[in-house]
Design a protein around this motif. Structure first.
Motif, mmCIF file in Angstrom:
data_model
loop_
_atom_site.group_PDB
_atom_site.id
_atom_site.type_symbol
_atom_site.label_atom_id
_atom_site.label_comp_id
_atom_site.label_asym_id
_atom_site.label_seq_id
_atom_site.Cartn_x
_atom_site.Cartn_y
_atom_site.Cartn_z
ATOM 1 N N HIS A 122 0.856 -1.187 0.000
ATOM 2 C CA HIS A 122 0.000 0.000 0.000
ATOM 3 C C HIS A 122 0.889 1.232 0.000
ATOM 4 C CE1 HIS A 122 -3.366 -2.635 0.698
ATOM 5 N NE2 HIS A 122 -2.821 -3.087 1.818
ATOM 6 N N LEU A 123 1.176 1.742 -1.193
ATOM 7 C CA LEU A 123 2.146 2.842 -1.288
ATOM 8 C C LEU A 123 1.678 4.094 -0.563
ATOM 9 C CD1 LEU A 123 1.482 5.346 -3.479
ATOM 10 C CD2 LEU A 123 1.736 3.493 -5.117
ATOM 11 N N TYR A 124 0.353 4.311 -0.483
ATOM 12 C CA TYR A 124 -0.135 5.548 0.132
ATOM 13 C C TYR A 124 0.253 5.634 1.602
ATOM 14 C CZ TYR A 124 -3.963 3.311 2.737
ATOM 15 O OH TYR A 124 -4.689 2.555 3.621
ATOM 16 N N GLU A 125 0.360 4.484 2.282
ATOM 17 C CA GLU A 125 0.714 4.501 3.699
ATOM 18 C C GLU A 125 2.121 5.052 3.890
ATOM 19 O OE1 GLU A 125 0.184 0.511 4.998
ATOM 20 O OE2 GLU A 125 -1.992 0.671 5.166
ATOM 21 N N HIS A 126 3.067 4.541 3.115
ATOM 22 C CA HIS A 126 4.445 5.031 3.228
ATOM 23 C C HIS A 126 4.556 6.449 2.688
ATOM 24 C CE1 HIS A 126 8.558 5.786 1.735
ATOM 25 N NE2 HIS A 126 8.922 5.167 2.848
ATOM 26 N N ALA A 127 3.930 6.717 1.531
ATOM 27 C CA ALA A 127 4.064 8.018 0.876
ATOM 28 C C ALA A 127 3.574 9.149 1.783
ATOM 29 C CB ALA A 127 3.303 8.025 -0.448
ATOM 30 N N CYS A 128 2.387 9.008 2.334
ATOM 31 C CA CYS A 128 1.823 10.076 3.168
ATOM 32 C C CYS A 128 2.621 10.275 4.451
ATOM 33 C CB CYS A 128 0.363 9.766 3.497
ATOM 34 S SG CYS A 128 -0.743 9.855 2.062
ATOM 35 N N GLU A 129 3.017 9.180 5.086
ATOM 36 C CA GLU A 129 3.753 9.278 6.346
ATOM 37 C C GLU A 129 5.157 9.835 6.112
ATOM 38 O OE1 GLU A 129 5.296 6.425 10.047
ATOM 39 O OE2 GLU A 129 3.944 5.630 8.509
ATOM 40 N N HIS A 130 5.865 9.289 5.131
ATOM 41 C CA HIS A 130 7.251 9.723 4.892
ATOM 42 C C HIS A 130 7.297 11.171 4.397
ATOM 43 C CE1 HIS A 130 11.514 9.151 4.051
ATOM 44 N NE2 HIS A 130 11.330 9.756 2.894
ATOM 45 N N ALA A 131 6.389 11.518 3.500
ATOM 46 C CA ALA A 131 6.384 12.882 2.967
ATOM 47 C C ALA A 131 6.132 13.901 4.064
ATOM 48 C CB ALA A 131 5.333 13.005 1.870
ATOM 49 N N ALA A 132 5.253 13.562 4.997
ATOM 50 C CA ALA A 132 4.967 14.477 6.110
ATOM 51 C C ALA A 132 6.161 14.574 7.056
ATOM 52 C CB ALA A 132 3.728 14.008 6.870
ATOM 53 N N GLU A 133 6.775 13.433 7.377
ATOM 54 C CA GLU A 133 7.914 13.426 8.296
ATOM 55 C C GLU A 133 9.092 14.208 7.736
ATOM 56 O OE1 GLU A 133 8.800 9.365 9.002
ATOM 57 O OE2 GLU A 133 7.212 9.079 10.495
ATOM 58 N N GLN A 134 9.313 14.086 6.419
ATOM 59 C CA GLN A 134 10.458 14.742 5.780
ATOM 60 C C GLN A 134 10.112 16.142 5.265
ATOM 61 O OE1 GLN A 134 13.551 13.400 5.896
ATOM 62 N NE2 GLN A 134 12.537 11.856 7.169
ATOM 63 N N GLU A 135 8.910 16.604 5.575
ATOM 64 C CA GLU A 135 8.479 17.968 5.271
ATOM 65 C C GLU A 135 8.544 18.310 3.782
ATOM 66 O OE1 GLU A 135 10.813 20.455 7.854
ATOM 67 O OE2 GLU A 135 9.498 20.077 9.568
ATOM 68 N N PHE A 136 8.020 17.411 2.966
ATOM 69 C CA PHE A 136 7.851 17.725 1.553
ATOM 70 C C PHE A 136 6.712 18.730 1.408
ATOM 71 C CE2 PHE A 136 10.350 13.931 1.171
ATOM 72 C CZ PHE A 136 10.989 14.027 -0.072
ATOM 73 N N SER A 137 6.761 19.537 0.365
ATOM 74 C CA SER A 137 5.750 20.579 0.167
ATOM 75 C C SER A 137 4.733 20.233 -0.907
ATOM 76 C CB SER A 137 6.442 21.904 -0.202
ATOM 77 O OG SER A 137 7.312 22.307 0.823
ATOM 78 N N LEU A 138 5.029 19.240 -1.730
ATOM 79 C CA LEU A 138 4.142 18.888 -2.835
ATOM 80 C C LEU A 138 4.360 17.431 -3.188
ATOM 81 C CD1 LEU A 138 2.189 19.686 -5.194
ATOM 82 C CD2 LEU A 138 4.245 20.290 -6.519
ATOM 83 N N MET A 139 3.265 16.731 -3.494
ATOM 84 C CA MET A 139 3.342 15.347 -3.960
ATOM 85 C C MET A 139 2.776 15.277 -5.371
ATOM 86 S SD MET A 139 1.751 11.878 -2.196
ATOM 87 C CE MET A 139 2.759 12.077 -0.721
ATOM 88 N N ILE A 140 3.423 14.492 -6.249
ATOM 89 C CA ILE A 140 2.987 14.365 -7.636
ATOM 90 C C ILE A 140 2.841 12.893 -7.989
ATOM 91 C CG2 ILE A 140 3.595 14.796 -10.049
ATOM 92 C CD1 ILE A 140 5.115 17.251 -9.182
ATOM 93 N N LYS A 141 1.741 12.556 -8.647
ATOM 94 C CA LYS A 141 1.492 11.165 -9.053
ATOM 95 C C LYS A 141 0.729 11.138 -10.370
ATOM 96 C CE LYS A 141 -0.728 6.831 -7.613
ATOM 97 N NZ LYS A 141 -1.461 6.646 -8.891
ATOM 98 N N ALA A 142 1.069 10.190 -11.232
ATOM 99 C CA ALA A 142 0.316 9.985 -12.464
ATOM 100 C C ALA A 142 -0.905 9.122 -12.176
ATOM 101 C CB ALA A 142 1.189 9.306 -13.519
ATOM 102 N N VAL A 143 -1.975 9.331 -12.920
ATOM 103 C CA VAL A 143 -3.172 8.503 -12.782
ATOM 104 C C VAL A 143 -3.454 7.802 -14.099
ATOM 105 C CG1 VAL A 143 -4.175 9.949 -10.988
ATOM 106 C CG2 VAL A 143 -4.700 10.422 -13.363
#
Length: 291
Positions: A92-113
């Protein structure tokens, strides 16, 4: 420098997708932000532990390495060999993506659909859990660079007003980065029954709303032709307007409902997103991002 969390597209997926690596890096540079690529892999592997214990970890490592190499090849096309690439194994990539991005203070997330009539479950999970603006890249391309921002100017809710400011700021940044025009839209929600029975003239409702919100519209500091006040179903009105403007980006604020309530009723933003054919930037509510 602010950081961009780019989720690499599935290179072994036959469905039509945007090139998140190339487009994400290009946009990050336009926004003067620092990109990092995250390639997620997962596949069902038979359990050979009782027979050949080394098969599963070796196979996983090979798949992860292959994903890393695919990203590296795409980065070479944009002279981005120095950009960090993280190839990970997650169901479940969203679990790692949301948690890691928040912890590392990213400002924007980009994903293709995917090129589909609906968003995939992973996309909805990201929308419901992201703590930062989330840009979805659609496969369709357009020659125009127009940015359309949806605002809820009729609401007095502090959260909605915060969302309006955040969405407008992100829209201005995108317009500045791509050199396009910024358009703003507000839709007076009209029940479908009223429209079907022709009981109310939508143009009159929109004109009255424009007059009532004159002060708020003036604060947008935009030419009148770039401010759109409409009446009707928000989903259809915004979709038709984005098509007419040939929008490159559509920006909308979204409150993130979670739990049973969220799964049952969803929200307005999610209904609108399913129709859009341009790239979509979802800006989550301030209070919920900080919670």
């Amino acid at each position: 420098m602010e950081k961009v969390f780019i989720i690499a597209q599935k290179f072994d997926d036959k469905a039509q997708q945007a090139d998140a690596v190339v487009q994400g890096v290009t946009l990050a540079r336009q926004l003067a932000m620092s990109p990092e690529i995250f390639a997620y892999s997962y596949a069902y592997l038979p359990d050979f532990e009782h027979f050949v214990p080394a098969v599963t970890p070796v196979t996983k490592a090979a798949i992860v390495k292959q994903a890393h190499q695919a990203v590296a090849e795409r980065l070479a096309d944009v002279d981005g060999q120095e950009i960090p690439v993280h190839s990970l194994w997650h169901k479940h990539l969203y679990e790692h993506a949301c948690e890691h991005a928040a912890e590392q203070e990213f400002s924007l997330m980009i994903k293709a659909v995917h090129d589909s009539d609906r968003f995939m479950p992973t996309d909805w999970h990201l929308i419901r859990h992201t703590q930062m603006p989330l840009l979805f890249l659609k496969p369709q391309s357009t020659a125009e660079q127009t940015v359309l921002v949806a605002l809820d100017l009729g609401s007095k809710s502090p959260i909605k007003q915060q969302l309006n400011k955040a969405a407008l700021a992100k829209g201005r940044a995108l317009a500045g980065a791509c050199g396009g025009d910024l358009h703003v839209a507000y839709v007076c929600r009209m029940h479908v029954v009223l429209n079907d029975l022709d009981l109310v003239d939508n143009r009159t409702v929109a004109a009255n709303a424009r007059e009532r919100l004159a002060d708020e519209l003036a604060q947008l500091d935009l030419p009148p032709e770039q401010i759109h006040v409409l009446a009707g179903d928000p989903e259809m009105c915004l979709y038709e307007l984005s098509c007419r403007l040939k929008s490159r980006y559509f920006v909308i604020g979204a409150r993130q409902r979670k739990g049973i309530l969220g799964h049952v009723i969803g929200n307005t933003a999610e209904a609108i997103l399913s129709r859009m054919r341009c790239d979509v930037l979802v800006v989550p509510a301030f209070d919920e991002r900080q919670a």
